[in-house]
Design a protein around this motif. Structure first.
Motif, PDB file in Angstrom:
ATOM      1  N   GLY A 187       0.822  -1.200   0.000  1.00  0.00           N
ATOM      2  CA  GLY A 187       0.000   0.000   0.000  1.00  0.00           C
ATOM      3  C   GLY A 187       0.854   1.248   0.000  1.00  0.00           C
ATOM      4  O   GLY A 187       1.782   1.361   0.804  1.00  0.00           O
ATOM      5  N   VAL A 188       0.545   2.185  -0.925  1.00  0.00           N
ATOM      6  CA  VAL A 188       1.320   3.420  -1.025  1.00  0.00           C
ATOM      7  C   VAL A 188       0.354   4.602  -0.949  1.00  0.00           C
ATOM      8  O   VAL A 188      -0.613   4.672  -1.727  1.00  0.00           O
ATOM      9  N   LEU A 189       0.595   5.530   0.005  1.00  0.00           N
ATOM     10  CA  LEU A 189      -0.209   6.731   0.155  1.00  0.00           C
ATOM     11  C   LEU A 189       0.506   7.884  -0.530  1.00  0.00           C
ATOM     12  O   LEU A 189       1.585   8.303  -0.103  1.00  0.00           O
ATOM     13  N   HIS A 190      -0.056   8.383  -1.606  1.00  0.00           N
ATOM     14  CA  HIS A 190       0.518   9.509  -2.337  1.00  0.00           C
ATOM     15  C   HIS A 190      -0.073  10.790  -1.770  1.00  0.00           C
ATOM     16  O   HIS A 190      -1.277  10.883  -1.541  1.00  0.00           O
ATOM     17  N   ARG A 191       0.779  11.847  -1.512  1.00  0.00           N
ATOM     18  CA  ARG A 191       0.280  13.074  -0.926  1.00  0.00           C
ATOM     19  C   ARG A 191       1.144  14.245  -1.373  1.00  0.00           C
ATOM     20  O   ARG A 191       2.281  14.086  -1.776  1.00  0.00           O
ATOM     21  N   SER A 192       0.499  15.430  -1.209  1.00  0.00           N
ATOM     22  CA  SER A 192       1.210  16.690  -1.386  1.00  0.00           C
ATOM     23  C   SER A 192       1.096  17.457  -0.078  1.00  0.00           C
ATOM     24  O   SER A 192       0.120  17.312   0.656  1.00  0.00           O
ATOM     25  N   TYR A 193       2.137  18.286   0.265  1.00  0.00           N
ATOM     26  CA  TYR A 193       2.249  18.849   1.604  1.00  0.00           C
ATOM     27  C   TYR A 193       1.538  20.194   1.735  1.00  0.00           C
ATOM     28  O   TYR A 193       1.553  21.022   0.808  1.00  0.00           O
ATOM     29  N   GLY A 194       0.935  20.402   2.935  1.00  0.00           N
ATOM     30  CA  GLY A 194       0.245  21.644   3.234  1.00  0.00           C
ATOM     31  C   GLY A 194       1.056  22.494   4.199  1.00  0.00           C
ATOM     32  O   GLY A 194       2.205  22.169   4.549  1.00  0.00           O
ATOM     33  N   PRO A 195       0.497  23.582   4.688  1.00  0.00           N
ATOM     34  CA  PRO A 195       1.236  24.516   5.553  1.00  0.00           C
ATOM     35  C   PRO A 195       1.646  23.903   6.897  1.00  0.00           C
ATOM     36  O   PRO A 195       2.718  24.232   7.426  1.00  0.00           O
ATOM     37  N   PHE A 196       0.783  23.029   7.461  1.00  0.00           N
ATOM     38  CA  PHE A 196       1.175  22.394   8.740  1.00  0.00           C
ATOM     39  C   PHE A 196       2.428  21.540   8.581  1.00  0.00           C
ATOM     40  O   PHE A 196       3.239  21.420   9.515  1.00  0.00           O
ATOM     41  N   HIS A 197       2.597  20.957   7.418  1.00  0.00           N
ATOM     42  CA  HIS A 197       3.782  20.124   7.186  1.00  0.00           C
ATOM     43  C   HIS A 197       5.040  20.992   7.204  1.00  0.00           C
ATOM     44  O   HIS A 197       6.108  20.553   7.650  1.00  0.00           O
ATOM     45  N   THR A 198       4.906  22.236   6.685  1.00  0.00           N
ATOM     46  CA  THR A 198       6.046  23.154   6.718  1.00  0.00           C
ATOM     47  C   THR A 198       6.427  23.473   8.175  1.00  0.00           C
ATOM     48  O   THR A 198       7.617  23.527   8.524  1.00  0.00           O
TER      49      THR A 198
END
Length: 870
Positions: free
Chosen positions: A129-140
């Motif tokens: 299983g692979v979860l693909h994501r893009s980062y938001g401001p909280f990740h910064t």
């Protein structure tokens, strides 16, 4: 493969956590415990993500993974602060936790908004299983959080490295690695598109590094706790080391003792260029090689320190070592004082012994002279009153000589110079000598003297018969001395026999005054007399029983005493002796009847015309004297002048007795004996007797130890020669030559000749005793002495010039003997002094003493030459 990788990482992380809890549970801090618990939780999250089949399962796994990402930096920071000795306030700790929980709160918002991940979608690739994501401001914000922790950690570590030498260098290094592994793994994950996350491996590596840190921290903690306890003792310093001798902890007292410790960094080896540090390093090495080596001493600034090294352990594991330093200056000073006092006491005791020995020797010389001259009176006087006086002199002189000999024996025992030297001896002969020696004393006091001997005893034994005789004689003498009427009994019986040995049971019984119960403890004290008021008329030194007990102790025996005051005493001991001849003793008196007949008259002497005798002496005068002395024994001895000549002679001939001079040039008597034994040139039955002019205390023991059967002092005395021949010649060679009825009286010297010899300082009485009372022979000896002057002077001058001290000593030794033989006692004594200087190789003393000695020798020979008829 990816799932298996995650599974392996999970197992390894659980194993590391178990190891931490098992091995360091007693010293574990909450911070480290949290780190080890969080790591397997994060690995579980990676494993759940890999097994996810839906986006919700993948998000759940991701949230679990971030537990490690959010809280592991926190516990790392807290652990580092504690390790480096930084104290943080509770509100700061609370703030750090609040920030971490806030960051993790952002993580928990995943799936509910797009603040942490903007877009997510889930796929299954190769069963993973692979979860693909893009980062938001909280990740910064999370990234900033992750970057801040390593920066803060690095700042703390760098500060500690520079400013805090008490912090473990190895721990700082390990924490640097923890930060490096975390940061590098994080960036690898973000830069490279890997199918499997590298962070689980990083977490396990960090766990291993934490285990190492924890081990160091545990060791440091143990050392610190010990150091804290030792600080309570003002004179005790403590230094602890790990197994590689790296410094861990040193308390304040240790730093006072060794100021260099203040500049030494923890977890680094001591600088062995420093003398004290090199010493400690060497001690630890010795202790590592031998755990029993744990006590050492060193001196610094006029103080003495005792250092004890102990193992630093946790359970059964040896983690390192610690050194406890105690100031023992006062103790050492007291010990030095006590040692000086003991040395002074020993020196005083030694001086006492030396004084007793020296004075005994000095006194014995004139006593022997008195007894010798008194013997001449007994032989020559016809006046009964004078003879009565002379017998009294003889009795008193012998008593005095006996006392002096007792003091000498006691001094030798006190100095530890008395040795037990076993040799073969005839039991019947020993008993006979004892009987002969004591029976006359008992008869003078109208006492019965009885001897009880077990006739089944072996006829010949191996032991120190001289010391055994001395013990029994002391007991018999005391018994006769303290018995006024009744009986003195000597009993010798067999107690047991086994493995070639027999145990003799020896008892001396008397019907004398006995011993009071309260006096028993004083019986064996030196120089003490019991019941002094009652025994005031009894002669003695109070040394007899002390000598007996000490001699028996040397022979592994013990004296037993039973006594009833007023009725008598029993003195007994058991003595183990080796059996030399199993033949039963039988009637011991009968065995020696013939030997006693040989000496039944003072004028009778040993006569053995068939005896084969060899005399070895490098001095021609000594050889000539030996020939003349042995004429009346019916034989003329063979003569050799050196050890080499003796060896050649004994290759061809067999002798009954060989008289072998000790001090000879090139090869002395002891070396000659060794050569004869090595070449097996001493046939069975041949006896070797040492000839020596050094007849001092202990000479017999030394010659027996060297392999001789006995010794004779030079100049040879007629009685001593007779005794030796009687003792060692085979019985079938012995005959008795009775004095002839019309034997011609010895020729007397003209009055003027004897007077002139006396006037120049010669002791003619002593000289005649060595010349069979023959004036003609004495005159020949004097002529030989004078004729040898130039040769003797040439020898001594030559050896002195070459500083050949051995040959010089031999030459002077021979001159000492011949000087004594002609009655030149003073010159003989000076020769003895010169011989001693040469023996000890005191070159300066020899060179200072020799000219006057040489002058005296020349003067004496010139005077003798003027007296001798031309």
């Amino acid at each position: 493969m990816v799932v298996a990788y995650y599974q392996v990482m999970l197992v390894l992380s659980i194993l590391c956590t178990f190891l931490y809890i098992w091995n360091w549970r007693r010293n574990a801090s909450t911070n480290y415990l949290m780190a080890f618990i969080l790591t397997p939780i994060a690995c579980v999250g990676y494993l759940l993500s890999a097994h996810a089949t839906t986006v919700g399962e993948a998000v759940m796994g991701t949230k679990i993974v971030y537990i490690g990402g959010c809280f592991l930096p926190l516990v790392t920071l807290l652990g580092e602060l504690a390790l480096c000795g930084f104290e943080i306030k509770n509100w700061v700790r609370t703030l750090i936790f609040a920030v971490s929980f806030c960051v993790y709160g952002m993580v928990l918002s995943i799936g509910n908004n797009d603040l942490f991940y903007r877009d997510m979608y889930f796929t299954i690739e190769d069963g993973i299983g692979v979860l693909h994501r893009s980062y938001g401001p909280f990740h910064t914000v999370f990234y900033c959080f992750l970057i801040a922790y390593p920066i803060v950690n690095l700042a703390i570590l760098i500060y500690s490295l520079k400013k805090k030498p008490e912090v473990s260098f190895k721990n700082i290094t390990l924490l640097f690695l923890v930060i490096a592994v975390g940061v590098i793994s994080f960036f690898i994950t973000r830069i490279f598109d890997l199918k499997a996350e590298i962070m689980p491996l990083a977490y396990v590596v960090i766990q291993v590094l934490f285990l190492m840190v924890c081990e160091r921290t545990s060791l440091y903690s143990i050392s610190s706790s010990m150091s804290d306890s030792m600080l309570e003792h003002g004179t005790v310093g403590l230094i602890s080391f790990d197994r590689k001798k790296n410094l861990l902890v040193s308390n304040q007292m240790a730093k006072q003792i060794l100021p260099q410790l203040k500049k030494s960094r923890v977890d680094t080896p001591l600088n062995t260029k420093d003398k004290d540090f090199a010493t400690i390093d060497n001690w630890i090495e010795q202790h590592m090689a031998d755990p029993e080596a744990d006590q050492f001493y060193f001196e610094r600034d006029e103080k003495f320190y005792e250092c004890r090294i102990f193992d630093l352990t946790s359970g059964k594991r040896v983690l390192g070592y610690y050194v406890i330093m105690t100031d023992v200056t006062i103790v050492r000073q007291n010990m030095d004082y006590m040692k000086k006092a003991a040395d002074a006491a020993i020196a005083a005791d030694k001086a006492k012994s030396q004084f007793l020995t020296q004075m005994s020797h000095e006194i014995r010389t004139p006593i022997n002279a008195v007894l010798g001259m008194n013997e001449m009176i007994l032989r020559e006087s016809k006046d009964e009153d004078i003879l009565d006086y002379s017998r009294n002199i003889q009795s008193a002189g012998k008593n005095l000589l006996s006392i002096i000999n007792s003091i000498l024996d006691f001094s030798r025992i006190e100095d530890g110079k008395m040795e037990i030297l076993p040799a073969r001896y005839d039991l019947a002969s020993m008993i006979n000598n004892l009987t002969h020696s004591i029976s006359e004393r008992a008869r003078e006091k109208n006492l019965e003297f009885e001897v009880e001997v077990d006739e089944t005893l072996p006829s010949a034994l191996i032991g120190d018969d001289v010391r055994v005789t001395q013990v029994i004689m002391n007991l018999l003498t005391n018994a006769v001395k303290y018995t006024e009427e009744g009986t003195v009994t000597l009993s010798i019986k067999e107690a047991e026999r086994a493995e070639g040995n027999v145990v003799l049971s020896v008892m001396v019984r008397d019907t004398g005054i006995g011993i009071k119960e309260e006096d028993m403890d004083r019986l064996f004290r030196s120089f003490e007399r019991l019941d002094a008021e009652r025994n005031r008329n009894v002669e003695g030194t109070g040394l007899g029983m002390a000598i007996v007990t000490r001699l028996l102790d040397l022979m592994d025996s013990k004296l037993e005493v039973k006594s009833v005051y007023g009725l008598g005493s029993d003195f007994s001991f058991l003595l183990k002796q080796e059996i030399a001849d199993e033949e039963p003793l039988g009637d011991y008196a009968g065995r020696l009847a013939r030997s006693r007949a040989l000496l039944k008259d003072d004028q009778a002497h040993v006569y053995a015309p068939k005896a084969r005798i060899l005399v070895v002496d490098d001095n021609e005068m000594n050889r000539k004297v030996a020939v003349n002395l042995m004429k009346r024994n019916g034989f003329t001895p063979d003569l050799t002048a050196s050890g080499a000549e003796t060896i050649e002679r004994m290759r061809k001939e067999q002798y009954d007795i060989v008289f072998l001079d000790h001090m000879m040039p090139e090869m002395d008597g002891v070396e000659t004996l060794k050569r004869l034994k090595k070449e097996k040139l001493i046939p069975e039955g041949t006896v070797l007797i040492a000839l020596t002019a050094n007849a001092v205390s202990g000479a017999r023991e030394r010659y027996l130890a060297a392999g001789f059967d006995g010794y004779l002092s030079k100049p040879i005395e007629v009685d001593a020669l007779e005794e030796t021949l009687s003792m060692y010649l085979p019985e079938d060679l012995l005959e008795t030559e009775e004095p002839k009825e019309a034997e011609e009286e010895p020729k007397e010297a003209p009055d003027d000749f004897a007077t002139r010899l006396t006037d120049i300082g010669l002791d003619t009485e002593m000289a005649l005793s060595f010349c069979v009372d023959d004036w003609d022979f004495y005159r020949e000896v004097l002529q030989e002495y004078v004729a040898a002057k130039d040769e003797k002077l040439g020898e001594m001058d030559h050896f002195l010039a070459e500083e050949n001290w051995y040959e010089f000593k031999v030459s002077v030794h021979a001159l000492k003997s011949t000087s004594r033989m002609i009655g030149a006692a003073t010159l003989a004594e000076r020769a003895q002094e010169l011989e001693n200087f040469a023996r000890d190789q005191e070159a300066a003393s020899v060179k200072e003493f020799y000219p006057s000695f040489r002058k005296n020798f020349i003067s004496l020979t010139d005077q003798i030459g003027s007296v001798l008829p031309s």
